[in-house]
Scaffold this active site. Structure first.
Site, PDB file in Angstrom:
ATOM      1  N   GLY A 218       7.065  44.105  47.986  1.00 10.08           N
ATOM      2  CA  GLY A 218       6.652  42.761  48.391  1.00 10.08           C
ATOM      3  C   GLY A 218       6.453  42.679  49.894  1.00 10.08           C
ATOM      4  O   GLY A 218       6.003  43.635  50.539  1.00 10.08           O
ATOM      5  N   SER A 219       6.849  41.560  50.467  1.00  7.11           N
ATOM      6  CA  SER A 219       6.507  41.284  51.872  1.00  7.11           C
ATOM      7  C   SER A 219       7.209  42.169  52.894  1.00  7.11           C
ATOM      8  O   SER A 219       6.802  42.180  54.059  1.00  7.11           O
ATOM      9  CB  SER A 219       6.791  39.817  52.189  1.00  7.11           C
ATOM     10  OG  SER A 219       5.900  38.985  51.478  1.00  7.11           O
ATOM     11  N   THR A 220       8.268  42.899  52.509  1.00  8.09           N
ATOM     12  CA  THR A 220       8.853  43.825  53.487  1.00  8.09           C
ATOM     13  C   THR A 220       7.843  44.894  53.884  1.00  8.09           C
ATOM     14  O   THR A 220       7.918  45.444  54.983  1.00  8.09           O
ATOM     15  CB  THR A 220      10.127  44.491  52.925  1.00  8.09           C
ATOM     16  OG1 THR A 220       9.837  45.114  51.680  1.00  8.09           O
ATOM     17  CG2 THR A 220      11.251  43.482  52.747  1.00  8.09           C
TER      18      THR A 220
END
Length: 597
Positions: free
Chosen positions: A292-294
Site C-alpha cells: 500500500g502507501s508505504t
C-alpha cells in the site's frame, strides 16, 4: 630303456611345472600379505575394529545462543533417555507390560521392540525425571539410562520465530538453529563397546567413553529488552483489534543489525509439537503482502532522484477522483492543487500516480529493484522470500499506476524496512543480519563472525563490531544523499502534518509513512472490502537515525488505517527503545514545560 627315460623326463617336467605354480602362488601370497601388512594395514585394521567394536553415538552439546548483551536464548540441559539391551531381557512380555504405562505405548508394541535383532534399543528419548524415578523402582534387568542433551529456550515464545528449534537428535530445524546448525552442533562422541565371537555386544562395567566436542556459541544482534517491548505492543494491538497477526521489526539503519523481530501469533520452541507447522514460520521474512502507501516512499525517491518532480511543485489531485484506464481512483481525503511534499504527507493516490506517469515503467521498475524488491535480501535466516515484482513486459496498462501506490507488488516486512533504511542511511543499502559474533566456549570473548567489519554506533551508546557480507565502502549507492535528505523531510511532514501524526515521539523528529492496503479475497480474486493490512515504517531521530522500525497488523477489525492502528505502535516501540538506548532527544524541556529546539 627309451620308454623309461621318456617317462622320467615327463615326470620331471610335471614336477617343474607344479613347482613353478607353487612358487608363483607362494610369491603371490607373499606379495598379497605384504600389501595387506604394509599398504592396506589401516583399511584392515578399521574393518577388524568394526567387527569387534561398536560406537553408540552420544549427541554433542550444541553451542549456546545469546542476545547482544549475553543473555541466554538457547542452552542445553541434561535429561535421561531410556534404552534396552535385548539379550539381557529374559522375559520380554513381562518387561513390556510393566513399562508400557510409563512410555505411552502398548505392551504389544514394546514387545516387538524388545524382540528386535539388535543389542541396543532406544525405548524413550529425553524423558522427565518423574517418569524415570517410577521406572527405576521397577528394577528391570536389561533396562538402562543414558543422559542426553536437550535444547532449552529460557525466553520461551519471545524469540521463537527468530531462534527456531531443534529436533530429537539436536539438529537445527528452524531459525538460527537451522541456519547456523553446522557451527552450533559441534562433533559427536559416544560409547565404544566390544563384540564377542557371536557378534553380541559386551557391556563392561566401565564404558570406553569418547567425549564430544562442543559446538560454537553465537552472539546475536537482537536485544531482549527491545524484543520484549516490540512483542508486548504487537500482542496488545493484535488482541485488542482481533487481527489475524502482526509483525514488528527494529533495526539499526546504518549497519543492518536486527535488534528485534517479533511475529504474532507466537510459538514456544520448548513445546513445538503442540503447534502447527504454519505457526513456526517466520512471517517477517517468508510472507508477502501488498504494502500500500508505504511503497510511496520508493516512488517519491525515484521521482526526486530522476528530477521529474520537485518537493514544492504543485500537483493537481483532482478533488479526490481520477480515472486511470477505465478504473476510478479515489483518495481517502479529497485534495485539489497541492505541493508534492503534501501529496506524500497526506497520501494522495492520484497525485502519486500522476508523478509516476512521468517516471514511466522502466524507471519505476529499476528503482523498485534497486531498493531490493523482487529479490532476497540475504539475511542469515532460512526461508526468506524474494517477494513478487513482475517485469515491465508483463505489466498491464494499469500496472504503473497500481505499483506506484503499492498495489500489484508483493513485499516482505524485511524488504520494506530495508528499503526505508536506504533513506535513513543517506541512499546506501545495508545487509540485514542477526548473527553478531561467535565464540568457542561460554567464557570466551566473542569473535566477529566474518573478517569484513565496521564499527557502528547503536543509539549513541557505544560501538559494536559487526560482520558484513560485503565491505561498506563498496556498496552501490541507490539514490543521492541530496535525494535521501529531501525524502526524509517529506516523511517528517507525514508525521507532523499528514497521515502519521500518531507515530510522533515527544522530543524526537520522526520520519515515516503509513500504509493501508486492501487484501485480495482468495475466493473472488478481487480486493476485499473488509480485509486490510495496516502498516507504518519509519526512522528516528530523522536527522541522525538510530532506529528504523516497521509495524504491520494483518486484518484488524474496526479501524483499519495504518495511521490509526500501526502508527501508535511505532510510537510506543520507538519511545521506549530510545529511552532504553539513552539516545539524546532533539529538544529539551524548558522551565515551563514547553519543548524548545
Amino acid at each position: 630303456m627309451t620308454t623309461k627315460n621318456a617317462t622320467a623326463s615327463s615326470r620331471s617336467i610335471q614336477f617343474c611345472f607344479i613347482a613353478a605354480i607353487l612358487t608363483v602362488g607362494f610369491l603371490f601370497v607373499l606379495i598379497r600379505l605384504s600389501v595387506i601388512q604394509w599398504l592396506e594395514h589401516g583399511k584392515w585394521n578399521q574393518l577388524a575394529k568394526k567387527q569387534h567394536e561398536r560406537t553408540l553415538l552420544d549427541h554433542v552439546d550444541r553451542g549456546v545462543v545469546y542476545d547482544r548483551n549475553r543473555k541466554v536464548l538457547a542452552i542445553n540441559v541434561d535429561v535421561p533417555s531410556l534404552y534396552a539391551v535385548s539379550d539381557k531381557i529374559k522375559q520380554p512380555k513381562k518387561t513390556a507390560r510393566q513399562l508400557a504405562p510409563f512410555l505411552n505405548s502398548s505392551p504389544r508394541a514394546l514387545v516387538a521392540k524388545l524382540n528386535r535383532e539388535k543389542d541396543f534399543i532406544w525405548l524413550a528419548r529425553k524423558i522427565d525425571q518423574d517418569r524415570l524415578n517410577k521406572i527405576n523402582r521397577l528394577d528391570l534387568p536389561g533396562i538402562g539410562v543414558l543422559m542426553e542433551s536437550k535444547r532449552f529456550y529460557p525466553k520461551r515464545a519471545l524469540f521463537g520465530h527468530l531462534v527456531g528449534f531443534v529436533g530429537m537428535d539436536n539438529n537445527g530445524l528452524e531459525g538460527i538453529e537451522h541456519r547456523y546448525d553446522a557451527l552450533l552442533k559441534g562433533k559427536s562422541g559416544g560409547i565404544v563397546v566390544v563384540r564377542d565371537a557371536h557378534g553380541k555386544s559386551i557391556y563392561p562395567k566401565g564404558f570406553n567413553y569418547i567425549p564430544p566436542s562442543q559446538g560454537e556459541s553465537l552472539v546475536l544482534t537482537v536485544d531482549e529488552t527491545i524484543q520484549h517491548i516490540s512483542t508486548r505492543e504487537i500482542r496488545r494491538v493484535v488482541e485488542k483489534t482481533s487481527a489475524k497477526g502482526g509483525i514488528a521489526i527494529v533495526m539499526n539503519p546504518t549497519n543492518g543489525e536486527i535488534l528485534a523481530m517479533s511475529v504474532y501469533p507466537f510459538f514456544n520452541p520448548n513445546t513445538v509439537g503442540s503447534y502447527q507447522p504454519a505457526q513456526w514460520r517466520n512471517r517477517a521474512i517468508t510472507d508477502i503482502y501488498e504494502p500500500g502507501s508505504t511503497f510511496k516512499i520508493i516512488t517519491a525517491a525515484a521521482a526526486l532522484e530522476e528530477k521529474v518532480v520537485s518537493p514544492q511543485e504543485m500537483i493537481n489531485c483532482e478533488k479526490g477522483t481520477f480515472v486511470v484506464f477505465d478504473t476510478v481512483i479515489h483518495d481517502h481525503e479529497p485534495m485539489g492543487m497541492a505541493p508534492f511534499n503534501e501529496v506524500v504527507a497526506r497520501s494522495s493516490n492520484i497525485g502519486m500516480i500522476k508523478v509516476a506517469t512521468r517516471l514511466g515503467k522502466k524507471r519505476l521498475d529499476h528503482y523498485s529493484r534497486a531498493f531490493g524488491f523482487g529479490t532476497r535480501r540475504g539475511i542469515d535466516l532460512t526461508g526468506e522470500s524474494p517477494g513478487l515484482l513482475r517485469t515491465p513486459e508483463s505489466w498491464s496498462d494499469r500496472s504503473l499506476a497500481s505499483i506506484a501506490i503499492g498495489q500489484e507488488i508483493g513485499v516482505t516486512a524485511l524488504q520494506m524496512i530495508l528499503a526505508t533504511a536506504v533513506i535513513a542511511n543517506n541512499g546506501l543499502p545495508v545487509t540485514p543480519h542477526v548473527m553478531l559474533a561467535k565464540t568457542a566456549r561460554e567464557e570466551d570473548t566473542p569473535k566477529p563472525a566474518q573478517p569484513k567489519t565496521k564499527m557502528a554506533q547503536i543509539g549513541g551508546v557505544g560501538e559494536t563490531e559487526i560482520a558484513l557480507d560485503e565491505p561498506l565502502d563498496g556498496q552501490k549507492r541507490i539514490i543521492s544523499e541530496e535525494t535521501a535528505k529531501a525524502v526524509t523531510k517529506i516523511l517528517e511532514q507525514v508525521v507532523t502534518a499528514g497521515t502519521g501524526k500518531k507515530a510522533g515521539i515527544f522530543g524526537f523528529r520522526v520520519a515515516g509513512k503509513t500504509g493501508t492496503a486492501q487484501k485480495i479475497d482468495p475466493k473472488s480474486g478481487l480486493y476485499s472490502k473488509s480485509g486490510y493490512v495496516s502498516s507504518f515504517v519509519g526512522f528516528v531521530p530523522a536527522d541522525r537515525p538510530a532506529l528504523v522500525i516497521l509495524v504491520m497488523i494483518d486484518e484488524p477489525l474496526g479501524e483499519e488505517t495504518g495511521g490509526e492502528i500501526a502508527a501508535p505502535i511505532f510510537s510506543e516501540i520507538g519511545r521506549e527503545t530510545l529511552r532504553y538506548l539513552k539516545v539524546a532527544p532533539d529538544v529539551f524541556i524548558g522551565s515551563k514545560g514547553a519543548p524548545r529546539v
